[in-house]
Scaffold this active site. Structure first.
Site, PDB file in Angstrom:
ATOM      1  N   GLN A 220      51.207  87.378   7.545  1.00  0.00           N
ATOM      2  CA  GLN A 220      51.487  86.509   6.191  1.00  0.00           C
ATOM      3  C   GLN A 220      51.610  85.182   6.566  1.00  0.00           C
ATOM      4  O   GLN A 220      51.316  84.273   5.629  1.00  0.00           O
ATOM      5  CB  GLN A 220      52.280  87.270   5.294  1.00  0.00           C
ATOM      6  CG  GLN A 220      51.641  88.517   4.862  1.00  0.00           C
ATOM      7  CD  GLN A 220      52.372  89.317   3.760  1.00  0.00           C
ATOM      8  OE1 GLN A 220      53.483  89.238   3.673  1.00  0.00           O
ATOM      9  NE2 GLN A 220      51.863  90.019   2.772  1.00  0.00           N
TER      10      GLN A 220
ATOM     11  N   LEU B 256      41.663  41.257  12.206  1.00  0.00           N
ATOM     12  CA  LEU B 256      42.938  40.791  11.601  1.00  0.00           C
ATOM     13  C   LEU B 256      44.116  41.047  12.258  1.00  0.00           C
ATOM     14  O   LEU B 256      44.782  39.898  12.582  1.00  0.00           O
ATOM     15  CB  LEU B 256      42.888  41.528  10.160  1.00  0.00           C
ATOM     16  CG  LEU B 256      44.204  41.274   9.344  1.00  0.00           C
ATOM     17  CD1 LEU B 256      44.198  39.800   8.655  1.00  0.00           C
ATOM     18  CD2 LEU B 256      44.115  42.078   8.043  1.00  0.00           C
TER      19      LEU B 256
ATOM     20  N   GLU C  56      44.200  50.532   8.679  1.00  0.00           N
ATOM     21  CA  GLU C  56      44.010  50.104   7.426  1.00  0.00           C
ATOM     22  C   GLU C  56      45.225  50.380   6.249  1.00  0.00           C
ATOM     23  O   GLU C  56      45.038  50.738   5.067  1.00  0.00           O
ATOM     24  CB  GLU C  56      42.670  51.156   6.485  1.00  0.00           C
ATOM     25  CG  GLU C  56      41.566  50.227   7.061  1.00  0.00           C
ATOM     26  CD  GLU C  56      40.880  50.429   8.216  1.00  0.00           C
ATOM     27  OE1 GLU C  56      41.722  51.116   9.044  1.00  0.00           O
ATOM     28  OE2 GLU C  56      39.832  49.902   8.606  1.00  0.00           O
TER      29      GLU C  56
ATOM     30  N   ILE D 102      41.270  45.926  18.245  1.00  0.00           N
ATOM     31  CA  ILE D 102      40.126  45.570  17.163  1.00  0.00           C
ATOM     32  C   ILE D 102      38.903  46.779  17.769  1.00  0.00           C
ATOM     33  O   ILE D 102      38.447  46.916  18.604  1.00  0.00           O
ATOM     34  CB  ILE D 102      39.540  44.035  17.751  1.00  0.00           C
ATOM     35  CG1 ILE D 102      40.557  42.964  17.336  1.00  0.00           C
ATOM     36  CG2 ILE D 102      38.043  43.991  16.760  1.00  0.00           C
ATOM     37  CD1 ILE D 102      41.125  43.111  16.075  1.00  0.00           C
TER      38      ILE D 102
ATOM     39  N   SER E   4      51.324  44.844   9.997  1.00  0.00           N
ATOM     40  CA  SER E   4      51.364  44.929   8.509  1.00  0.00           C
ATOM     41  C   SER E   4      51.546  43.421   7.986  1.00  0.00           C
ATOM     42  O   SER E   4      50.916  43.406   6.922  1.00  0.00           O
ATOM     43  CB  SER E   4      52.467  46.009   8.114  1.00  0.00           C
ATOM     44  OG  SER E   4      52.225  47.177   8.667  1.00  0.00           O
TER      45      SER E   4
ATOM     46  N   PHE F 150      36.238  44.203  12.821  1.00  0.00           N
ATOM     47  CA  PHE F 150      36.952  43.288  11.701  1.00  0.00           C
ATOM     48  C   PHE F 150      38.438  42.753  12.583  1.00  0.00           C
ATOM     49  O   PHE F 150      39.015  43.610  13.297  1.00  0.00           O
ATOM     50  CB  PHE F 150      37.243  44.318  10.754  1.00  0.00           C
ATOM     51  CG  PHE F 150      38.314  43.803   9.527  1.00  0.00           C
ATOM     52  CD1 PHE F 150      37.647  43.265   8.511  1.00  0.00           C
ATOM     53  CD2 PHE F 150      39.614  44.049   9.430  1.00  0.00           C
ATOM     54  CE1 PHE F 150      38.542  42.747   7.352  1.00  0.00           C
ATOM     55  CE2 PHE F 150      40.529  43.887   8.569  1.00  0.00           C
ATOM     56  CZ  PHE F 150      40.018  42.929   7.397  1.00  0.00           C
TER      57      PHE F 150
END
Lengths: 378, 81
Positions: A274, A124, A359, A156, A131, A122
């Protein structure tokens, strides 16, 4: 309301678990160290049909439902983030072809992708564009029966080994998607090494210098690259990343439980402490919350509900942040040992952070989720 | 026809909350829509009316107004039958 896997989904879940335990995990550390995914991995993934997990049966795929695909990516995420990323980007390209290409392209590419003979990537992101996807600088100009592409893509995933790239370029000044074969004239890739996590994702820079592709390779229409093609691909990508985060966090939890049971300090096992129990509790509950967000998103996506888009944003946002926190806590429980690659949590910690970037960054998710809240809730 | 308009209006109202959208009003000219809207609209139409939107349908004019959307859905349903 009933939340229950079908017998077929349960059968697949067990099959995925065995495959990841026997094929993916034994190679994961070496792949990470070598920054290289051994070919045996995707050969075996192809043999099992996983490269076609998201592709319709008519093209030779397994056409798994979204819940089963979520389980597949969760299990792969548990074993190796790089192998999960192969499933993600390959699926993003295959689904774009299935949804937005002409029948001839579907008939040509999808059987090859389902069998794993062709690997998709992909394209882009660019050196200057992350972004802000609308600002893609790569250009595509129609020249007779061809488009001529010029520009660079960066980060990529699987770019070193992919045969077919879904490239986003500015065409008539509108963002448009194209299928670009590795063998296209003017096309080349350059490996990117030295990554922090998901180091076997075979990341590359893609260079297109007067790259010539047939005009039939347009995906969708001029101007629909972001709104329709990228958005639907990224929707699937986000879902698989979210599910992968659940698997990654589960692996952190299991390693932490093992370590806290065995490791002794102050005359007793760590598990008796704990403060350790508090960390474990938060891991368990947050992993389960992320898993339920993923299942909800997967269900909505399966039935084609438009609300699935925001459900997936929610799931990816929560699951990726959760995985980073859980991985950090796992390293904390392991102490100095967790900072050494002899223990898998060291890799998990590095891999986890990548999920907050890919993504859609955490911050882009915050913009989208908040905007949607202002629109929807009051 | 009327039922389709009601359903489409109800879906679009989520995006145009303070604006009473008219049936022949240009949705894109109003400036409220983004790329997320485009995908949600495709999913809504596919699920609500049982149609499949593919590359041949990617003409903005099919989605520009409520009337255009109804005509587009009718066209797809006719093709399917």
């Amino acid at each position: 309301m009933k939340i229950e896997f079908t017998p077929e989904q349960l059968k697949y879940k067990e099959e995925f678990r065995i495959f990841v335990d026997t094929v993916i995990i034994p190679e994961a550390d070496r792949n990470d160290r070598d920054e290289h995914m051994c070919t045996e991995i995707y050969k075996k993934m192809s043999e099992k049909g996983y490269m076609g997990s998201m592709i319709p049966r008519r093209y030779g795929g397994l056409e798994m439902d979204m819940i089963t695909l979520g389980l597949l990516n969760e299990e792969f995420g548990r074993g190796c983030s790089s192998a999960r990323s192969l499933l993600t980007v390959h699926g993003m390209v295959a689904l774009a072809i299935n949804k937005w290409c002409v029948q001839e392209q579907k008939d040509y590419w999808l059987p090859k992708m389902a069998s794993g003979k062709v690997i998709g990537a992909f394209g882009l992101t660019e050196p200057n564009v992350g972004s802000d996807a609308k600002s893609v600088e790569t250009t595509a100009v129609l020249d007779g029966d061809y488009y001529i592409l010029n520009g660079r893509k960066k980060w990529i995933t699987m770019g070193q080994i992919a045969d077919l790239f879904l490239i986003f370029a500015r065409c008539e000044d509108k963002l448009t998607a194209f299928l670009v074969e590795r063998k296209s004239p003017g096309f080349s890739t350059k490996p990117i090494n030295g990554l922090m996590g998901a180091r076997a994702s075979m990341i590359a820079e893609v260079i297109m210098e007067n790259c010539r592709i047939p005009k039939e390779n347009i995906v969708g229409a001029v101007g629909t690259g972001l709104s329709h093609v990228a958005m639907s691909s990224l929707d699937y990508g986000r879902y698989t990343v979210a599910c992968g985060c659940v698997g990654l966090a589960q692996a952190c939890l299991v390693e932490s439980l093992r370590y806290a049971r065995k490791r002794r300090q102050f005359g007793q096992a760590l598990r008796k402490n704990q403060l350790i129990q508090k960390i474990i509790t938060e891991m368990v509950v947050n992993i389960e919350a992320a898993r339920l967000l993923c299942l909800n998103a997967g269900y909505l996506k399966e039935i084609g509900d438009p609300d699935s888009i925001m459900a997936i944003w929610n799931a990816k946002y929560f699951a990726s942040k959760m995985a980073v926190q859980v991985a950090s806590d796992a390293v904390q429980i392991h102490g100095a040992n967790g900072c050494c690659r002899d223990y898998p949590v060291e890799r998990y910690y590095r891999d986890a952070k990548i999920n907050e970037i890919i993504e859609g960054t955490t911050q882009m998710h915050e913009v989208m989720i908040a905007t949607n809240a202002f629109r929807s809730y009051v | 026809m009327e039922e389709k308009i009601i359903k489409i209006k109800a879906f679009l109202a989520k995006f145009f909350r303070k604006h009473e959208l008219q049936e022949d009003e240009d949705i894109f000219a109003l400036g409220f829509v983004n790329s997320l809207f485009a995908m949600q609209l495709v999913m809504f139409l596919e699920k609500e009316f049982g149609i499949v939107i593919d590359n041949k349908d990617l003409d903005l004019n099919n989605f520009r107004t409520i009337k255009a959307i109804v005509a587009f859905v009718d066209h797809k349903l006719n093709l399917a039958s």
